[in-house]
Design an enzyme around this catalytic site. Structure first.
Site, short mmCIF file in Angstrom:
data_model
loop_
_atom_site.label_atom_id
_atom_site.label_comp_id
_atom_site.label_asym_id
_atom_site.label_seq_id
_atom_site.Cartn_x
_atom_site.Cartn_y
_atom_site.Cartn_z
N GLY A 1 -12.37 7.29 1.33
CA GLY A 1 -12.93 6.69 2.38
C GLY A 1 -13.20 7.14 3.38
O GLY A 1 -13.85 7.01 3.98
N HIS A 2 -11.73 8.21 3.01
CA HIS A 2 -12.12 9.28 4.87
C HIS A 2 -13.36 9.96 4.58
O HIS A 2 -14.06 10.27 5.79
CB HIS A 2 -10.90 9.38 4.77
CG HIS A 2 -9.74 9.01 4.78
ND1 HIS A 2 -8.42 9.19 3.93
CD2 HIS A 2 -8.70 8.63 5.96
CE1 HIS A 2 -7.41 7.83 4.89
NE2 HIS A 2 -7.57 7.30 5.56
N SER B 1 -7.08 3.34 -0.12
CA SER B 1 -5.53 3.80 1.21
C SER B 1 -4.87 4.94 0.48
O SER B 1 -4.46 4.60 -1.09
CB SER B 1 -4.92 1.75 1.05
OG SER B 1 -3.88 2.01 1.16
N MET C 1 -4.67 9.40 9.17
CA MET C 1 -3.51 9.45 9.81
C MET C 1 -3.18 10.16 8.08
O MET C 1 -2.57 10.62 8.19
CB MET C 1 -2.36 8.13 9.31
CG MET C 1 -2.71 7.74 10.33
SD MET C 1 -1.42 6.56 10.71
CE MET C 1 -0.78 5.61 9.53
O1 PAF Z 1 -6.58 3.87 10.32
C1 PAF Z 1 -5.41 4.87 10.30
O2 PAF Z 1 -5.45 5.77 9.88
C2 PAF Z 1 -4.77 4.64 11.51
O3 PAF Z 1 -4.56 3.59 12.59
C3 PAF Z 1 -5.52 5.56 12.65
C4 PAF Z 1 -6.91 4.57 13.26
C5 PAF Z 1 -5.78 6.88 12.28
C6 PAF Z 1 -4.63 5.87 14.34
O4 PAF Z 1 -3.50 6.36 13.83
#
Ligand code: PAF
Length: 286
Positions: free
Chosen positions: A37-38, A186, A31
């Site tokens: 983390g990403h 987060s 999102m």
């Molecule tokens: O974990 C997230 O950021 C969201 O829940 C996801 C998996 C991208 C779905 O919108």
């Protein structure tokens, strides 16, 4: 080079060309407001797939009426810079209208797994997650899709959806990435004031306390009680839940024989944070 796509057709065309060339595709759904983390998910995808698609979409259908859809942090330029550094090939950044027709009537919903833990206070959340992840997988047709273990319930729900609906994709769960002092990374950490940021450390303290007790062979109930008392010692914290459940089906457990998920959601001020750890189960003990 990072390509930016805002339309579903653009993603489909690019992925089709990659597949025609015999390349494998990894998908990292996000999102946005990306952090380390990403980045760890993208790097893992890059190490296992020839091409990596990252979706950057604040999905409206997974937010309840009084949740933080409007205030959810967004910074697409910064996201693109991080994605370039991690070697992502394509970022899909659609407008909500591109993803959802105004007269849509179809949802992907799930019984049981989506109504426990976070589902108790966020009753429509996992319907929105399942629907959008299903759509993203249909759009990007990945060989593998990557999700963080921090959202442990989400990961269990998505694994179950993929199994139940015979979806042709491998779901890869990746370890939680933490700040140096232990706080799980987060996008919502940006909501915390300096004092709240300090108070939020009670979550990772509870995780460490729980892990110690689990290693010493305590019962799930005693571990949960101890984790709760660690959090309750922090005056700014309010527990939503701390629970021990089967890591796969999210049913309550009474012992540590199988993999057990110790999951929690805790309000620090107005910000709701989650954290967890999973025990491996007796059959996996070293
Ligand atoms: O974990 C997230 O950021 C969201 O829940 C996801 C998996 C991208 C779905 O919108």
């Amino acid at each position: 080079m990072l390509e930016i796509a805002t339309k579903i057709a653009q993603v489909r065309e690019r992925v089709k060309a990659w597949k025609k060339a015999g390349l494998t595709v990894g998908l990292v759904p996000t999102m946005g407001y990306l952090h380390e983390g990403h980045a760890s998910l993208v790097k893992r995808a890059k190490s296992e797939c020839d091409r990596v698609v990252v979706s950057d979409f604040v999905n409206p259908t997974q937010f309840g009426p009084n949740e933080d859809l409007e205030s959810y942090p967004r910074d697409f330029e910064r996201d693109c810079a991080l994605l370039k550094d991690c070697g992502a090939d394509l970022v899909f950044h659609p407008a909500p209208e591109e993803m959802y027709a105004p007269d849509r009537t179809t949802w992907v919903d799930m019984e049981r797994l989506s109504s426990v833990l976070c589902g108790k206070t966020r009753p429509i959340h996992f319907r929105g997650v399942c629907t959008v992840v299903n759509k993203l997988i249909n759009i990007a047709a990945p060989d593998r899709a990557y999700f963080g273990q921090k959202d442990a319930q989400q990961l269990a729900v998505i694994r179950r959806m993929v199994r139940d609906l015979n979806m042709d994709v491998v779901i890869v769960g990746c370890p939680i990435v933490r700040e140096e002092d232990g706080l799980a990374k987060s996008s919502r950490n940006t909501y915390l004031s300096a004092a709240e940021r300090q108070a939020a450390l009670c979550l990772s303290r509870a995780v460490r306390a729980g892990e110690r007790l689990a290693a010493a062979g305590a019962s799930p109930q005693d571990i949960v009680e101890d984790m709760k008392s660690v959090i309750q010692a922090e005056p700014m914290a309010r527990i939503d839940y701390v629970e021990a459940v089967d890591a796969v089906n999210l049913e309550p457990v009474t012992d540590l024989s199988g993999p057990v998920l110790f999951a929690m959601a805790v309000y620090i001020g107005r910000t709701r944070l989650i954290d967890n750890f999973i025990t491996k189960g007796a059959s996996h003990a070293a």
